[in-house]
Design a protein around this motif. Structure first.
Motif, mmCIF file in Angstrom:
data_model
loop_
_atom_site.group_PDB
_atom_site.id
_atom_site.type_symbol
_atom_site.label_atom_id
_atom_site.label_comp_id
_atom_site.label_asym_id
_atom_site.label_seq_id
_atom_site.Cartn_x
_atom_site.Cartn_y
_atom_site.Cartn_z
ATOM 1 N N UNK A 19 0.817 -1.199 0.000
ATOM 2 C CA UNK A 19 0.000 0.000 0.000
ATOM 3 C C UNK A 19 0.855 1.254 0.000
ATOM 4 N N UNK A 20 2.158 1.067 -0.242
ATOM 5 C CA UNK A 20 3.054 2.225 -0.337
ATOM 6 C C UNK A 20 2.821 2.952 -1.651
ATOM 7 N N UNK A 21 2.948 4.271 -1.684
ATOM 8 C CA UNK A 21 2.799 5.014 -2.945
ATOM 9 C C UNK A 21 3.865 4.578 -3.947
ATOM 10 N N UNK A 22 3.513 4.612 -5.226
ATOM 11 C CA UNK A 22 4.484 4.290 -6.262
ATOM 12 C C UNK A 22 5.623 5.308 -6.215
ATOM 13 N N UNK A 23 6.858 4.818 -6.081
ATOM 14 C CA UNK A 23 8.000 5.730 -5.953
ATOM 15 C C UNK A 23 8.332 6.344 -7.299
ATOM 16 N N UNK A 24 8.449 7.657 -7.323
ATOM 17 C CA UNK A 24 8.862 8.405 -8.505
ATOM 18 C C UNK A 24 10.033 9.300 -8.105
ATOM 19 N N UNK A 25 11.132 9.154 -8.803
ATOM 20 C CA UNK A 25 12.318 9.958 -8.475
ATOM 21 C C UNK A 25 12.043 11.434 -8.729
ATOM 22 N N UNK A 26 12.239 12.296 -7.717
ATOM 23 C CA UNK A 26 12.000 13.735 -7.924
ATOM 24 C C UNK A 26 12.949 14.305 -8.974
ATOM 25 N N UNK A 27 12.458 15.291 -9.685
ATOM 26 C CA UNK A 27 13.302 15.952 -10.685
ATOM 27 C C UNK A 27 14.411 16.735 -9.996
ATOM 28 N N UNK A 28 15.600 16.744 -10.609
ATOM 29 C CA UNK A 28 16.737 17.464 -10.039
ATOM 30 C C UNK A 28 16.501 18.963 -10.123
ATOM 31 N N UNK A 29 16.516 19.677 -8.999
ATOM 32 C CA UNK A 29 16.219 21.116 -9.005
ATOM 33 C C UNK A 29 17.439 21.968 -9.333
ATOM 34 N N UNK A 30 18.104 21.664 -10.456
ATOM 35 C CA UNK A 30 19.310 22.391 -10.841
ATOM 36 C C UNK A 30 19.265 22.650 -12.337
ATOM 37 N N UNK A 31 20.195 23.478 -12.798
ATOM 38 C CA UNK A 31 20.276 23.789 -14.226
ATOM 39 C C UNK A 31 20.728 22.568 -15.020
ATOM 40 N N UNK A 32 20.573 22.647 -16.334
ATOM 41 C CA UNK A 32 20.907 21.502 -17.186
ATOM 42 C C UNK A 32 22.408 21.341 -17.390
ATOM 43 N N UNK A 33 23.179 22.402 -17.196
ATOM 44 C CA UNK A 33 24.625 22.353 -17.395
ATOM 45 C C UNK A 33 25.318 23.074 -16.256
ATOM 46 N N UNK A 34 26.601 22.778 -16.088
ATOM 47 C CA UNK A 34 27.406 23.438 -15.074
ATOM 48 C C UNK A 34 27.965 24.743 -15.603
ATOM 49 N N UNK A 35 28.196 25.675 -14.685
ATOM 50 C CA UNK A 35 28.897 26.902 -15.040
ATOM 51 C C UNK A 35 30.396 26.643 -14.981
ATOM 52 N N UNK A 36 31.150 27.346 -15.815
ATOM 53 C CA UNK A 36 32.599 27.213 -15.751
ATOM 54 C C UNK A 36 33.136 26.265 -16.812
ATOM 55 N N UNK A 37 34.436 26.092 -16.794
ATOM 56 C CA UNK A 37 35.139 25.267 -17.768
ATOM 57 C C UNK A 37 34.959 23.806 -17.432
ATOM 58 N N UNK A 38 34.401 23.029 -18.348
ATOM 59 C CA UNK A 38 34.148 21.614 -18.107
ATOM 60 C C UNK A 38 34.878 20.743 -19.106
ATOM 61 N N UNK A 39 36.065 21.175 -19.534
ATOM 62 C CA UNK A 39 36.825 20.404 -20.504
ATOM 63 C C UNK A 39 37.307 19.109 -19.889
ATOM 64 N N UNK A 40 37.573 18.127 -20.741
ATOM 65 C CA UNK A 40 38.091 16.857 -20.280
ATOM 66 C C UNK A 40 37.334 15.717 -20.929
ATOM 67 N N UNK A 41 37.958 14.555 -20.957
ATOM 68 C CA UNK A 41 37.347 13.406 -21.614
ATOM 69 C C UNK A 41 37.053 12.269 -20.651
ATOM 70 N N UNK A 42 37.698 12.239 -19.498
ATOM 71 C CA UNK A 42 37.527 11.145 -18.546
ATOM 72 C C UNK A 42 36.804 11.666 -17.314
ATOM 73 N N UNK A 43 35.782 10.949 -16.868
ATOM 74 C CA UNK A 43 35.035 11.379 -15.691
ATOM 75 C C UNK A 43 35.802 11.052 -14.432
ATOM 76 N N UNK A 44 35.513 11.793 -13.371
ATOM 77 C CA UNK A 44 36.196 11.568 -12.096
ATOM 78 C C UNK A 44 35.881 10.191 -11.538
ATOM 79 N N UNK A 45 34.615 9.749 -11.704
ATOM 80 C CA UNK A 45 34.223 8.449 -11.166
ATOM 81 C C UNK A 45 34.989 7.305 -11.819
ATOM 82 N N UNK A 46 35.467 7.505 -13.057
ATOM 83 C CA UNK A 46 36.223 6.479 -13.774
ATOM 84 C C UNK A 46 37.727 6.656 -13.627
ATOM 85 N N UNK A 47 38.150 7.634 -12.855
ATOM 86 C CA UNK A 47 39.574 7.893 -12.639
ATOM 87 C C UNK A 47 39.950 7.458 -11.235
ATOM 88 N N UNK A 48 40.764 6.427 -11.118
ATOM 89 C CA UNK A 48 41.205 5.970 -9.804
ATOM 90 C C UNK A 48 42.074 7.009 -9.130
#
Length: 466
Positions: A19-48
């Motif tokens: 009887x729990x409500x169907x879970x729906x992930x809330x929309x992210x309350x942020x802009x679609x892109x980051x401000x500033x220089x976002x150059x680079x090809x490898x993500x931090x999560x994939x960089x040990x």
């Protein structure tokens, strides 16, 4: 009876509805892109972190911290605590069957006996018992189990978040220590040079080639450099203590430490999109698991309005003599289903449902706030990255200009064109400029660490395979 019991147990296990409500992930309350220089090809999560921090001394410190840091140990124990609580809650999904054995003897006085004579009798029982197992027709137990599972997963994510923060804090504490060490080395070199200059000024004063004012100016520079050296000695020692606390123990036999200007720690990292943070950052995933737990608790609160059905049953052998427990015909059983229907509870169930709904709303706000904080951290680091690169170049130009100025001032003083005050002022400004250069380099490296952490880097030691 046995068949009926099994049928009802199966019905309770298979027909439970949530009887729990169907879970729906809330929309992210942020802009679609980051401000500033976002150059680079490898993500931090994939960089040990070994790839991101090539300094072997820093690698050794991070390795030790991941083993001995007390905050990380506490986070790991919190996971074990949450796992145990989840196991306790999930046990309610299955019936608890207990082995039972009991015996009793009693004497009945003659005045109460049908024969008029005192009588002594006994009863003995052995068997298996099922105690108050709830048939979860309305999903109350299942919802509580889902809530406990989400809390366990949130605790697991919290431990990963602690690890990311630990890797970053060790790196920043190490860089801070290196910065103070480099500034201390500069202060010592400056003090040695000013002591030599003071000795020359003393000789010139003794032979009448300069005034006492020039001598006192040179002495002032010596004492100022000594104060700076003592201050930096204290700051470096305290930075070392902070690093030791983070690592969890004193470390020895470490590789040599390079200068800040020699370290190649800044790696080109792609920031990606804000939506990527939802998967990269454990603190965001933990907040979402807490939201799922609160959502499941609504189901449990709703189910409390409906009847609760529980079973108590037993099967075994009974006899009035211990020796007759297992004889033919001694079998016994009992079956006691119970239905509890809420009628009047003074608003308890309604208040519990309201409480669960409010806590879910709070969890949504917390989830959105964690996302906004993560977005700001990444944006701040990206904005600072390019500006700090330019600031280092500009500060290096200041050092170069002050070095030339000191050379010219010294030449003019040696030729009697200007006073010693010009030389003293040039020396002071050059020292300040060099110290500022070290601090600016430290800011640039610290910002790189902050960007790496804010993008979710630091969970793996080596780069993940593509």
């Amino acid at each position: 009876m046995t068949r009926l019991t099994l049928i009802m147990l199966a019905a309770g296990l298979l027909s439970a509805c949530s009887m729990a409500p169907l879970y729906v992930q809330p929309a992210a309350p942020v802009a679609a892109t980051f401000a500033g220089n976002a150059d680079g090809t490898v993500s931090a999560a994939d960089t040990g972190w070994r790839t991101f921090f090539p300094d072997q001394r820093l690698q050794a410190l991070i390795t030790a911290a991941l083993i001995d840091n007390r905050d990380l140990r506490t986070a790991a124990l919190r996971i074990e605590e949450a796992r145990a609580l989840y196991n306790v809650q999930s046990a309610d999904l299955l019936p608890a069957i207990n082995g039972t054995a009991s015996g009793a003897r009693a004497r009945v006085p003659g005045s109460l006996s049908m024969t008029g004579q005192p009588a002594i009798g006994g009863t003995y029982q052995v068997g298996l018992g099922l105690a108050a197992f709830e048939l979860d027709f309305f999903g109350r137990v299942r919802s509580l189990n889902d809530a406990a599972l989400a809390q366990f997963l949130a605790t697991t994510e919290a431990r990963l978040s602690v690890q990311i923060s630990l890797v970053a804090e060790v790196a920043k504490a190490y860089l801070s220590e290196r910065g103070f060490d480099e500034q201390l080395m500069l202060a010592r070199q400056t003090l040695e040079g000013r002591v030599q200059a003071y000795q020359l000024a003393q000789q010139r004063y003794d032979v009448g080639a300069s005034s006492e004012l020039d001598l006192r100016l040179s002495e002032t520079l010596v004492q100022t450099a000594r104060v700076a050296q003592l201050t930096l000695q204290r700051q470096r020692a305290q930075a070392g203590n902070a690093l030791t606390l983070l690592v969890g123990r004193a470390t020895t036999d470490l590789p040599a430490a390079p200068l800040l200007s020699d370290e190649n720690i800044i790696t080109s990292i792609a920031a990606g999109l804000p939506s990527d943070l939802l998967m990269r950052r454990p603190d965001i995933r933990a907040a979402e698991q807490r939201l799922k737990s609160a959502n499941a608790n609504i189901g449990a609160a709703r189910a409390a309005f409906f009847p609760r059905i529980s079973l108590t049953a037993a099967a075994g052998s009974s006899s009035n003599a211990l020796s007759g427990l297992f004889e033919a015909g001694s079998g016994s059983w009992s079956f006691a289903p119970q239905l509890v229907l809420p009628i009047f509870d003074a608003g308890r169930n309604r208040s519990n449902l309201t409480l669960a709904q409010v806590r879910t709303d709070l969890a949504v706000v917390d989830y959105e706030k964690v996302i906004q904080i993560a977005f700001r951290e990444v944006s701040d680091a990206l904005v600072a990255r390019g500006l700090l690169e330019e600031q280092v170049v500009a500060q290096q130009a200041v050092v170069t200009a002050q070095t030339v100025r000191l050379t010219l001032a010294q030449q003019r003083f040696d030729n009697g064109i200007s006073s010693a005050l010009d030389v003293v002022d040039a020396q002071r400004e050059l020292f300040i400029a060099k110290q500022a250069l070290v601090q600016t380099r430290l800011l640039r490296l610290t910002n790189a660490v902050d960007l790496y952490r804010s993008l979710g880097g630091g969970l793996t030691a080596t780069a993940q395979p593509g």
